[in-house]
Design an enzyme around this catalytic site. Structure first.
Site, PDB file in Angstrom:
ATOM      1  N   ALA A  40       0.806  -1.092   0.021  1.00 31.05           N
ATOM      2  CA  ALA A  40       0.104   0.145   0.136  1.00 31.05           C
ATOM      3  C   ALA A  40       0.903   1.358   0.051  1.00 31.05           C
ATOM      4  CB  ALA A  40      -0.908  -0.022   1.165  1.00 31.05           C
ATOM      5  N   GLU A  41       1.983   1.090   0.980  1.00 26.67           N
ATOM      6  CA  GLU A  41       2.804   2.295   0.754  1.00 26.67           C
ATOM      7  C   GLU A  41       3.614   2.699  -0.622  1.00 26.67           C
ATOM      8  OE1 GLU A  41       3.252   4.511   2.687  1.00 26.67           O
ATOM      9  OE2 GLU A  41       5.645   5.486   2.569  1.00 26.67           O
ATOM     10  N   SER A  88      -1.701 -16.276   0.346  1.00 27.62           N
ATOM     11  CA  SER A  88      -0.254 -16.805   0.260  1.00 27.62           C
ATOM     12  C   SER A  88      -0.215 -17.975   1.318  1.00 27.62           C
ATOM     13  CB  SER A  88       0.215 -15.622   0.862  1.00 27.62           C
ATOM     14  OG  SER A  88       1.818 -15.777   0.923  1.00 27.62           O
ATOM     15  N   LEU A  89       1.055 -18.292   1.444  1.00 28.46           N
ATOM     16  CA  LEU A  89       1.208 -19.304   2.400  1.00 28.46           C
ATOM     17  C   LEU A  89       2.056 -19.043   3.423  1.00 28.46           C
ATOM     18  CD1 LEU A  89       2.714 -22.090  -0.113  1.00 28.46           C
ATOM     19  CD2 LEU A  89       0.535 -22.143   1.113  1.00 28.46           C
ATOM     20  N   GLU A 125       4.991 -30.602  -2.698  1.00 27.30           N
ATOM     21  CA  GLU A 125       5.365 -30.354  -4.040  1.00 27.30           C
ATOM     22  C   GLU A 125       6.509 -29.449  -3.954  1.00 27.30           C
ATOM     23  OE1 GLU A 125       2.160 -28.263  -5.065  1.00 27.30           O
ATOM     24  OE2 GLU A 125       0.572 -29.851  -4.671  1.00 27.30           O
ATOM     25  N   LYS A 127       8.397 -25.911  -4.089  1.00 30.28           N
ATOM     26  CA  LYS A 127       7.978 -24.532  -4.346  1.00 30.28           C
ATOM     27  C   LYS A 127       8.627 -23.901  -5.369  1.00 30.28           C
ATOM     28  CE  LYS A 127       6.711 -20.699  -1.297  1.00 30.28           C
ATOM     29  NZ  LYS A 127       7.114 -19.722  -2.355  1.00 30.28           N
ATOM     30  N   ASP A 129       9.700 -20.944  -7.643  1.00 29.16           N
ATOM     31  CA  ASP A 129      10.266 -19.646  -7.603  1.00 29.16           C
ATOM     32  C   ASP A 129       9.938 -18.801  -8.807  1.00 29.16           C
ATOM     33  OD1 ASP A 129      10.865 -17.469  -6.088  1.00 29.16           O
ATOM     34  OD2 ASP A 129      12.978 -17.791  -5.927  1.00 29.16           O
ATOM     35  N   ARG A 148      -1.191 -12.468  -9.707  1.00 26.35           N
ATOM     36  CA  ARG A 148      -2.024 -12.579  -8.461  1.00 26.35           C
ATOM     37  C   ARG A 148      -2.227 -11.314  -7.842  1.00 26.35           C
ATOM     38  NH1 ARG A 148      -0.455 -14.628  -2.596  1.00 26.35           N
ATOM     39  NH2 ARG A 148       0.289 -12.477  -2.451  1.00 26.35           N
ATOM     40  N   TYR A 241      -0.669 -25.655  -9.414  1.00 28.16           N
ATOM     41  CA  TYR A 241      -0.449 -26.501  -8.328  1.00 28.16           C
ATOM     42  C   TYR A 241      -1.876 -26.207  -7.269  1.00 28.16           C
ATOM     43  CZ  TYR A 241       0.795 -21.546  -7.150  1.00 28.16           C
ATOM     44  OH  TYR A 241       1.314 -20.467  -7.117  1.00 28.16           O
ATOM     45  N   LYS A 329      10.530 -23.717   3.834  1.00 31.32           N
ATOM     46  CA  LYS A 329      11.439 -22.942   2.924  1.00 31.32           C
ATOM     47  C   LYS A 329      12.739 -23.582   3.170  1.00 31.32           C
ATOM     48  CE  LYS A 329      10.680 -18.913   2.009  1.00 31.32           C
ATOM     49  NZ  LYS A 329      10.176 -18.073   0.923  1.00 31.32           N
ATOM     50  N   CYS A 423      52.475  -7.029  -7.376  1.00 33.39           N
ATOM     51  CA  CYS A 423      51.913  -8.402  -6.444  1.00 33.39           C
ATOM     52  C   CYS A 423      51.923  -8.054  -4.803  1.00 33.39           C
ATOM     53  CB  CYS A 423      52.988  -9.348  -6.968  1.00 33.39           C
ATOM     54  SG  CYS A 423      52.607 -11.007  -5.588  1.00 33.39           S
ATOM     55  N   CYS A 426      55.287 -10.288  -3.245  1.00 33.87           N
ATOM     56  CA  CYS A 426      56.527  -9.755  -3.639  1.00 33.87           C
ATOM     57  C   CYS A 426      56.803  -8.868  -4.187  1.00 33.87           C
ATOM     58  CB  CYS A 426      56.956 -11.216  -4.395  1.00 33.87           C
ATOM     59  SG  CYS A 426      56.338 -11.106  -6.195  1.00 33.87           S
ATOM     60  N   CYS A 441      50.888 -12.432 -11.022  1.00 34.58           N
ATOM     61  CA  CYS A 441      52.393 -12.127 -10.623  1.00 34.58           C
ATOM     62  C   CYS A 441      53.335 -12.897 -11.651  1.00 34.58           C
ATOM     63  CB  CYS A 441      52.567 -12.352  -9.083  1.00 34.58           C
ATOM     64  SG  CYS A 441      54.223 -12.402  -8.645  1.00 34.58           S
ATOM     65  N   CYS A 446      57.593 -16.256  -6.277  1.00 32.67           N
ATOM     66  CA  CYS A 446      56.821 -15.361  -5.095  1.00 32.67           C
ATOM     67  C   CYS A 446      56.381 -16.384  -4.064  1.00 32.67           C
ATOM     68  CB  CYS A 446      55.507 -14.717  -5.976  1.00 32.67           C
ATOM     69  SG  CYS A 446      54.391 -14.099  -4.943  1.00 32.67           S
TER      70      CYS A 446
HETATM   71  S1  IVH Z   1       0.101 -23.611  -3.071  1.00 30.26           S
HETATM   72  C1  IVH Z   1      -3.723 -21.132  -1.207  1.00 30.26           C
HETATM   73  N1  IVH Z   1       1.918 -24.713  -4.091  1.00 30.26           N
HETATM   74  O1  IVH Z   1       4.299 -19.638  -3.179  1.00 30.26           O
HETATM   75  C2  IVH Z   1      -2.351 -22.038  -1.569  1.00 30.26           C
HETATM   76  N2  IVH Z   1       2.039 -22.516  -3.808  1.00 30.26           N
HETATM   77  O2  IVH Z   1       4.673 -17.957  -1.000  1.00 30.26           O
HETATM   78  C3  IVH Z   1      -1.770 -21.378  -2.534  1.00 30.26           C
HETATM   79  N3  IVH Z   1       4.213 -21.324  -4.772  1.00 30.26           N
HETATM   80  O3  IVH Z   1       1.651 -17.675  -3.698  1.00 30.26           O
HETATM   81  C4  IVH Z   1      -0.340 -21.718  -3.016  1.00 30.26           C
HETATM   82  N4  IVH Z   1       4.915 -23.176  -5.672  1.00 30.26           N
HETATM   83  O4  IVH Z   1       3.066 -18.164  -5.913  1.00 30.26           O
HETATM   84  C5  IVH Z   1       1.373 -23.413  -3.642  1.00 30.26           C
HETATM   85  N5  IVH Z   1       3.538 -26.000  -5.296  1.00 30.26           N
HETATM   86  C6  IVH Z   1       2.987 -24.881  -4.864  1.00 30.26           C
HETATM   87  C7  IVH Z   1       3.890 -23.598  -5.025  1.00 30.26           C
HETATM   88  C8  IVH Z   1       3.228 -22.444  -4.486  1.00 30.26           C
HETATM   89  C9  IVH Z   1       5.198 -21.957  -5.602  1.00 30.26           C
HETATM   90  C10 IVH Z   1       4.068 -19.797  -4.531  1.00 30.26           C
HETATM   91  C11 IVH Z   1       2.560 -19.263  -5.110  1.00 30.26           C
HETATM   92  C12 IVH Z   1       2.247 -18.563  -3.889  1.00 30.26           C
HETATM   93  C13 IVH Z   1       3.520 -18.463  -2.792  1.00 30.26           C
HETATM   94  C14 IVH Z   1       3.465 -18.446  -1.414  1.00 30.26           C
END
Ligand code: IVH
Length: 690
Positions: A40-41, A88-89, A125, A127, A129, A148, A241, A329, A423, A426, A441, A446
């Site tokens: 928001a900021e 989010s997670l 699964e 995660k 990036d 998103r 996912y 993580k 160097c 030396c 060198c 040396c």
């Molecule tokens: S499930 C409501 N599964 O991680 C659950 N998220 O830090 C929705 N992400 O916004 C997320 N791999 O962009 C899920 N195998 C996976 C994922 C995953 C990457 C991302 C996703 C989420 C973010 C949360």
């Protein structure tokens, strides 16, 4: 005439301030994923700058944060509503936090159910990036998709998503499986694999554009490209996912979801696993963590999800995140810290390597206090200066390196860095190799070069001399006992003097002398490796040892003959020839032999020298169908033969593949026997000349 309105100095100042702040926040958000302010900021600052630029067009410029891809104004795209919101997670960073997550779930369900749920079944699964998106399929057609955004509302990026090859424009109707539902929304991650990322950055750099800091940044920037052609040119991938909504089908669980989607042509990560307990989850985490080092794409953790959709529904979610999933993580591989100093290290070959001395920081679970800056070109490219805040990265077992400098945090007066002209050890003036970026060198005496060479000579892959680590080597050199490797083997008569050295003592000295005595009969490959010839690693040392059988034979060979060896390229051949062509290094080797070192030739040498092809010279021509040229060459050499690139009177046999060229004509003219591939294969199989 508002477009000509001159901004007052106050407005100019404010606009510059805003631009500075937004650049910094962009960097923190997109490059470091570590924002300093709330979304928001950030939006407030962005809108204020947009308003100013709108009111005073003179303020507009292409470098303004309002114009940058990473922060394109939301207005550039239509809105995309998420229903239900994309949440989010929660994150966990250790096993305990995952146990607490399960415990919270158990307590929550205890309020709803009469019975206690003791064991959850999970799906885990990778995660990925990248950048999260939602896709909408209506009657089997891909109709729209969005980023998103803030979770409830993102940007409509349908046109960009349509360029991604993994997203089917129309869902498949499987022969033995359910037909696609009437309506389906799914969520997933759009990403670039590391290969695609590197290629993209290469292209950008060639075009004079700034490279992306990481694949996530590149994926997010690409998805929000206004020019679809640019998006289409980049190799974006997607893995789905999570389910959004479905009408006309019922998924029972996450595993059911992940099994079904590919049948309709929707990609999911193939690397998902069912885990019947947290113990299994933790075991899988260790496997993922290990696989991460070799993974072709970036993973920043493992997502753990309760499998059953019924349980998921009952667990529900908080305003931020579901109660049925958590991200476990991985330790981050990038961190920022401050460069406290830049020093120069002198390597075994005399190369001066600039090294950043860092304020210590933990990266990916390892303490890091130094990072290599590689060479002057790299220093110039990244413009790293003492006092800079930098992003450092550790990938696999690689030495940590500086990725980028946070320019915004550079202290005033920080000076550009240059590798010293002399160097540091030396004081010999350094020289820059013509073809290479390295500064070195040139003094073989040396102190640093001598110490590094000795360390290498005694190291594990070389003579593996126990008790001869860095400290002892330094001591022996500093006290004048050793100048070159051969001196090590002349230490035993000086036992009495050695014992008097600091931290030495009788036992240590005797052990060292015994280890040196044993090292005299080292295997030849280790000896060759230990000499420290540039570009000759452990594997090549092995190849050379098998081929030549002795140091004397290797020292005699010339560059052209070296190139003939499979696995030896021109650069390596030159380096080996230079080594033995140099009086001083030849002496290092011969002094070792004089001092009683007697390397043992590998058993296979005898066989190779007497092999069925011994003394025979082969020439390969045309396209080999049964194997590659490299493999054919290796096979010939294994049987004692040699391979040359040109047909001459010295040639014994020519092996001709498909569409052979002038070499065949020449062979026929010289009456040299020509083998087709079948004959050649038979000869290799029977280990004899037909
Ligand atoms: S499930 C409501 N599964 O991680 C659950 N998220 O830090 C929705 N992400 O916004 C997320 N791999 O962009 C899920 N195998 C996976 C994922 C995953 C990457 C991302 C996703 C989420 C973010 C949360």
């Amino acid at each position: 005439m508002s477009s000509r309105k001159e901004p007052t100095s106050e407005i100019l100042k404010r606009a510059a301030e805003l631009a500075d702040q937004l650049h910094l926040h962009n960097y923190r958000y997109y490059a470091l994923d570590d924002p300093l302010v709330s979304d928001a900021e950030y939006d407030r600052l962005m809108r204020e700058l947009q308003k100013l630029e709108f009111g005073y067009p003179l303020l507009q410029n292409p470098n303004s944060p309002t114009q940058r891809v990473g922060a394109d104004p939301l207005e550039a795209f239509g809105r995309f509503i998420h229903d239900p919101p994309m949440r989010s997670l929660e994150n966990a960073v250790d096993d305990d936090e995952v146990r607490e997550f399960e415990e919270r779930g158990r307590r929550y369900l205890a309020q709803i159910y009469d019975r206690e749920i003791n064991n959850f079944e999970y799906i885990v699964e990778p995660k990925l990036d990248g950048s999260a998106v939602e896709l909408v399929f209506r009657d089997g057609d891909f109709v729209s998709g969005g980023t998103r955004g803030n979770g409830s509302q993102g940007e409509d990026i349908t046109k960009n998503l349509q360029t991604i090859k993994d997203i089917p424009p129309r869902l498949k109707r499987p022969k033995n499986g359910p037909p696609p539902p009437r309506y389906l929304t799914v969520r997933g991650e759009v990403f670039l694999d590391l290969d695609g990322f590197k290629k993209l950055n290469r292209v950008r750099e060639e075009a004079g554009e700034a490279p992306f800091a990481n694949p996530r940044n590149a994926a997010a920037g690409t998805l929000r490209q206004l020019n679809t052609k640019i998006t289409a040119s980049r190799p974006l991938k997607i893995c789905i996912y999570a389910l959004g909504q479905v009408d006309g089908f019922e998924f029972k669980s996450q595993s059911h979801f992940l099994e079904t989607l590919p049948k309709w042509g929707i990609p999911v990560s193939p690397d998902w696993h069912g885990c019947r307990s947290l113990t299994a989850v933790f075991e899988r985490y260790a496997i993922f963590l290990e696989a991460r080092e070799r993974s072709p794409f970036e993973m920043d953790g493992m997502v753990i999800k309760v499998d059953s959709f019924e349980l998921q529904r009952d667990l529900g979610h908080t305003s931020r995140a579901p109660r049925w999933a958590i991200a476990y993580k991985f330790p981050p591989k990038q961190e920022h810290t401050v460069v406290e100093d830049i020093i120069v290290q002198v390597g075994r070959t005399g190369v001066l390597t600039p090294v950043a001395v860092l304020r210590p920081v933990r990266v990916g679970g390892v303490d890091v206090a130094r990072a290599t800056l590689h060479n002057q070109d790299e220093v110039d490219k990244k413009d790293v200066r003492v006092g800079d805040t930098v992003v450092i990265q550790r990938a696999g077992d690689v030495i940590p390196e500086v990725v980028t400098v946070v320019r915004e945090l550079r202290p005033k007066g920080a000076k550009k860095y240059r590798i010293p002209k002399k160097c540091p050890v030396c004081r010999t003036p350094s020289v820059r190799d013509e073809e290479e970026v390295a500064v070195r060198c040139p003094n073989p005496a040396c102190g640093a070069v001598v110490k590094e060479s000795l360390r290498h000579f005694a190291s594990r892959g070389a003579l593996d001399i126990e008790g001869l680590g860095e400290k002892v080597v330094n001591q022996l050199v500093d006290e004048g006992f050793v100048v070159e490797p051969a001196d090590l083997f002349k230490l035993s008569p000086r036992r009495g003097e050695l014992i008097k050295l600091e931290r030495m003592g009788e036992k240590k000295v005797d052990n060292l002398i015994a280890a040196l005595e044993e090292a005299k009969r080292c295997p030849l490959p280790r000896f060759i490796f230990g000499l420290g010839i540039r570009h000759v690693g452990e594997h090549l040392a092995e190849v050379l040892a098998v081929r030549f059988g002795s140091i004397e034979a290797l020292a005699r060979i010339d560059q052209e003959a070296l190139i003939e060896i499979h696995e030896v390229g021109p650069r390596v051949a030159e380096s080996i020839a230079n080594y033995f062509g140099n009086e001083r290094s030849r002496r290092v080797a011969s002094n070792l032999l004089d001092a009683g070192v007697a390397p043992e030739a590998p058993a296979s040498v005898a066989e190779a020298a007497e092999g069925p092809f011994a003394g025979k010279m082969f020439v390969l021509t045309g396209t080999l169908v049964r194997s590659t040229r490299g493999a054919a060459k290796a096979a010939i050499e294994n049987l004692g033969g040699r391979v040359s690139g040109t047909v001459s009177k010295k040639t014994d046999f020519v092996v001709a593949g498909e569409s052979p060229g002038s070499k065949l004509t020449k062979a026929e003219k010289l009456d040299i026997p020509v083998w087709d591939e079948d004959t050649f294969a038979r000869a290799l199989l029977n280990k004899q000349i037909p």
